[in-house]
Design an enzyme around this catalytic site. Structure first.
Site, PDB file in Angstrom:
ATOM      1  CD  GLU A  29      -2.900   1.396   2.174  1.00 41.11           C
ATOM      2  OE1 GLU A  29      -3.427   0.449   2.781  1.00 41.11           O
ATOM      3  OE2 GLU A  29      -3.038   2.587   2.499  1.00 41.11           O
ATOM      4  CG  HIS A  31      -0.660   5.571  -1.511  1.00 43.55           C
ATOM      5  ND1 HIS A  31      -1.442   4.571  -2.056  1.00 43.55           N
ATOM      6  CD2 HIS A  31      -0.904   5.544  -0.179  1.00 43.55           C
ATOM      7  CE1 HIS A  31      -2.142   3.991  -1.091  1.00 43.55           C
ATOM      8  NE2 HIS A  31      -1.826   4.553   0.061  1.00 43.55           N
ATOM      9  CG  HIS A 190      -6.389   3.348  -0.319  1.00 40.58           C
ATOM     10  ND1 HIS A 190      -6.722   4.672  -0.132  1.00 40.58           N
ATOM     11  CD2 HIS A 190      -5.232   3.138   0.342  1.00 40.58           C
ATOM     12  CE1 HIS A 190      -5.779   5.238   0.612  1.00 40.58           C
ATOM     13  NE2 HIS A 190      -4.875   4.334   0.918  1.00 40.58           N
ATOM     14  CG  ASP A 311      -1.014   4.267   4.076  1.00 36.90           C
ATOM     15  OD1 ASP A 311      -0.968   4.709   2.908  1.00 36.90           O
ATOM     16  OD2 ASP A 311      -1.983   4.419   4.824  1.00 36.90           O
TER      17      ASP A 311
HETATM   18 MN    MN Z   1      -2.964   4.470   1.922  1.00 36.15          MN
END
Ligand code: MN
Length: 350
Positions: A29, A31, A190, A311
């Site tokens: 995850e 980005h 998400h 993340d």
């Molecule tokens: Mn995220």
């Protein structure tokens, strides 16, 4: 095991051997944003809720593959599976534009990350659910032509107006689920902010609307809609990934089913919801680096469906990796959760 003991366990290990780093981790995850298109939605929201220095550091990493590789090397991470940051194309109101931007973003991350550093990056496709047939074509292109390993969708999709939102369990999206199953790739659901019609509950507390609280509340409900819908009866091979330790569902799902047992049918599902959760749902550690929460999650989940993630760039990879590499786990579980489960699910060629 008490929390005191767990903390002591980790501290003793670190004191004796130094912090350990598990090499070869995979995180899924993580980005990006192309400098060509602002994917982070209404900048007013982000600037209102985030401290300035934090958001500047986030922005610079969103754009830079090289900065990410330095972070990965320092923390024993071999592969990042990249995804367009939220809300991404799910907030593009014009359908034609959403379809076009999704394709452009997929090509951008392919050229700037995956093709340039093929041993370090893969990606989830951005897809425009404003047009489910176009989303099917884009997913097939990304998986077959670019080698991507699934799709990531930032919650509900706005279409035509910010007040018109569509959820993934609704019938117009069934062809897309069928395409995922046909290609045998997962969908990462998400978070994004709660829908405009739901935001009264957050009035006066803008800091709660995003990742601090609203993301999890919104995404957990979206996932529960999917579990209730009967989708996983119709498509038993569908694969769903949830971040943030399953958005709290390993904790809350037993009570949810316990209450549903006394209620009239809720959705078209045929089996108890925890059965779908065990069979069809994978979860990641993204953004949730707390040992008691993690150990509770493991107690309630098949450990072959739990995967490390951080993340980034919203979270620090240093913090995520230091925590995961030293959390009290057997080394075989650490290796499965840190690496092998992702290889198996995403069929990574490593
Ligand atoms: Mn995220």
């Amino acid at each position: 095991m008490s929390e005191t003991f767990r903390t002591q366990f980790t501290q003793d290990y670190v004191a004796q051997y130094g912090p350990r780093i598990l090499p070869g981790k995979i995180a899924l995850e993580e980005h990006y944003e192309s400098p060509d298109w602002e994917a982070t939605g209404d900048p007013q929201n982000e600037t209102a809720r985030n401290q300035e220095a934090y958001f500047e550091a986030v922005k610079s990493r969103l754009h830079s593959a090289e900065q990410r590789i330095a972070d990965m090397d320092r923390n024993g991470v071999e592969v990042f599976v990249m995804s367009l940051t939220q809300p991404g194309v799910q907030e593009v109101l014009d359908t034609g534009e959403a379809v076009k931007i999704a394709h452009e973003m997929n090509l951008w991350v392919y050229e700037n990350y995956v093709q340039r550093y093929p041993t370090r990056f893969n990606a989830f496709a951005a897809v425009a659910m404003q047009d489910p047939e176009a989303a099917c074509r884009e997913l097939e292109f990304c998986v077959k032509e670019l080698g991507f390993c699934g799709a990531l969708i930032n919650g509900y999709t706005m279409k035509g107006s910010k007040d018109h939102v569509e959820y993934l369990d609704e019938p117009q999206n069934l062809p897309f689920w069928k395409k995922l199953v046909e290609l045998d790739v997962p969908l990462y659901l998400h978070p994004r902010d709660p829908a405009p019609s739901q935001q009264r509950a957050y009035a006066g507390y803008p800091g709660l609307l995003g990742s601090a609280w609203g993301f999890g509340a919104e995404t957990a409900l979206h996932a529960v809609r999917l579990l209730c819908s009967g989708l996983f009866d119709e498509l038993p091979g569908a694969k769903l990934i949830l971040g943030h330790l399953g958005e709290g569902l390993p904790f809350s799902l037993p009570r949810l089913q316990h209450r549903l047992n006394n209620q009239k049918p809720c959705g078209a599902h045929k089996r108890p919801l925890p059965e779908y959760f065990e069979r069809n749902v994978w979860i990641t550690t993204s953004g949730h680096f707390n040992t008691p929460s993690f150990l509770h999650t493991l107690a309630g989940c098949d450990s072959s469906k739990v995967m490390f993630s951080s993340d980034t760039p919203y979270e620090s990879l240093d913090e995520a990796a230091l925590w995961f590499d030293n959390v009290p786990l057997s080394q075989s579980d650490r290796l499965r959760i840190g690496r092998q489960n992702a290889i198996d699910l995403l069929k990574l060629d490593l």
